[in-house]
Design an enzyme around this catalytic site. Structure first.
Site, PDB file in Angstrom:
ATOM      1  N   TRP A 131       0.860  -1.082  -0.019  1.00  0.00           N
ATOM      2  CA  TRP A 131      -0.146  -0.026  -0.051  1.00  0.00           C
ATOM      3  C   TRP A 131       1.017   1.311  -0.008  1.00  0.00           C
ATOM      4  CZ3 TRP A 131      -4.174  -1.278  -2.045  1.00  0.00           C
ATOM      5  CH2 TRP A 131      -4.825  -2.407  -1.562  1.00  0.00           C
TER       6      TRP A 131
ATOM      7  N   ASP B  67      -1.517   6.675   6.305  1.00  0.00           N
ATOM      8  CA  ASP B  67      -2.427   5.942   5.936  1.00  0.00           C
ATOM      9  C   ASP B  67      -2.764   4.829   7.139  1.00  0.00           C
ATOM     10  OD1 ASP B  67      -4.219   3.779   4.769  1.00  0.00           O
ATOM     11  OD2 ASP B  67      -2.790   3.071   3.225  1.00  0.00           O
TER      12      ASP B  67
ATOM     13  N   LYS C 216     -12.063  -1.735   6.774  1.00  0.00           N
ATOM     14  CA  LYS C 216     -11.138  -2.780   7.730  1.00  0.00           C
ATOM     15  C   LYS C 216     -11.590  -2.632   8.974  1.00  0.00           C
ATOM     16  CE  LYS C 216      -8.875  -3.071   4.026  1.00  0.00           C
ATOM     17  NZ  LYS C 216      -7.674  -2.185   3.657  1.00  0.00           N
TER      18      LYS C 216
END
Ligand SMILES: *Cc1c(COP(=O)(O)O)cnc(C)c1O
Length: 360
Positions: A102, A172, A196
């Site tokens: 990511w 993030d 999530k």
């Protein structure tokens, strides 16, 4: 209770209480005879929901007053472009730390817009650790430094933040959102996809220090311009109303459990149970160095691909679903987000012990 424990990395489990409340309110939200899915995003009722969600988030995360809370769309991935477009407009330079897929995707996207450096990486060991940095590693001129706080695929987390001095730090936090207290004042911006740990897919929450707003490049698409979203209280266009509603219910649930300190206790207890087992197992082992282990995502392997496959099959049949590891790590990954009850991890560890006995 359902018979299955869901270890999916995302979208992932939601608290059963939340789903039950949502089900009970499905046809008639608070006497309105409307589902939240059906009401105008400009209605008083929805205004109450989004305002309450923001107020709860501010309270639970202890968000300072000089930060904006935005409810956005496009996934975490859309922010990979929005971040450089909004902030990489001073020196046109930014520093990224590559701790996994990511972070790498965010870095690759930012490269389209300026002079972007990968200042550190843990790729040499399949991202199984967090690379050490010092303030000297960062370009004093950089418009920001970017990190991925919890690395969903590889199961690492920053326990101490990089020292970036005066350079704005952006993180993030998709896969550790609301999992434990976080000092927002250390960041210029944190953001995460909700799927999530916060809500169903379709929502990104961004928390941005006000002085960061207003630096966007002229070409920034309106929908990616944080200042415009802030000026419109996240209602520039139709937001993901139902997802924001579920988010509010999840925040209520966390508050009811005692907030983020209590959440951290719960999460530590779950993660320690699993890591203790892995550390003492003769068959299974965790893939991450102990000091950088995530509380949320726990990858582990047997070291034998066939045996891993056999385990995943057996586990799935026994009701431990979505436990296959990411293809780049192999093996297994147990994502044990906020909504995973202690009992789920306990049962998984029992199952692991029995599998070990039968396969050693
Ligand atoms: C899942 C995930 C993403 C991608 O999220 P999308 O909403 O699918 O774009 C980005 N970063 C992290 C840390 C993630 O876990």
């Amino acid at each position: 209770m359902r018979d299955v424990f869901n270890f999916s990395a995302g979208p992932s489990m939601l608290p059963e209480e939340v789903l039950k409340t949502a089900a009970a309110e499905m046809l008639d939200y608070h006497g309105s005879q409307q589902s939240v899915m059906e009401m105008s995003h400009r209605s008083k009722l929805f205004d109450g929901i989004i305002k309450e969600a923001e107020a709860l988030l501010r309270e639970l995360m202890n968000i300072p007053d000089n930060y904006k809370v935005l409810f956005l769309q496009g996934g975490a991935s859309a922010q990979f472009s929005a971040i450089p477009l909004n902030f990489m407009n001073g020196s046109g330079k930014a520093d990224y730390i590559i701790t996994g897929q990511w972070a790498k995707k965010a870095y690759e996207e930012a490269k389209k817009y300026g002079n972007v450096r990968a200042v550190a990486s843990s790729k040499d060991k399949t991202f199984s650790y967090i690379p050490k940095t010092t303030s000297k590693d960062f370009d004093k001129d950089a418009d920001y430094v970017y990190i991925c706080l919890n690395n969903t695929i590889y199961g690492t987390v920053y326990k101490t933040l990089p020292d970036t001095g005066d350079i704005p730090l952006i993180a993030d936090i998709s896969s550790c959102f609301l999992s434990e207290p976080l000092d927002i004042s250390k960041f210029a911006m944190v953001y995460g996809g909700a799927q999530k740990n916060v809500a169903p897919a379709g929502l990104v929450i961004a928390i941005i220090r006000e002085d960061m707003l207003g630096k966007a490049r002229d070409i920034t698409p309106t929908m990616l311009n944080y200042k415009i979203m802030a000026e419109n209280d996240s209602l520039y266009n139709t937001p993901p109303c139902y997802t924001i509603y579920i988010c509010k219910l999840v925040l209520d649930w966390i508050k009811g459990l005692g907030g983020l300190e209590a959440m951290k206790e719960r999460n530590l207890k779950k993660a320690n149970l699993l890591y203790d087992f892995l550390d003492n197992s003769k068959l299974f082992k965790g893939t991450v160095v102990p000091e950088d282990r995530s509380l949320m995502n726990v990858p582990f392997v047997t070291g034998n691909e066939e045996l891993d496959e056999k385990f995943v099959k057996a586990a799935t049949a026994a009701g431990f679903v979505n436990i296959k590891g990411h293809r780049t790590v192999g093996g297994m990954r147990a994502s044990i987000y906020n909504a995973m009850p202690y009992e789920g991890v306990q049962k998984l560890v029992e199952f692991l012990k029995n599998f070990e006995k039968e396969n050693l």
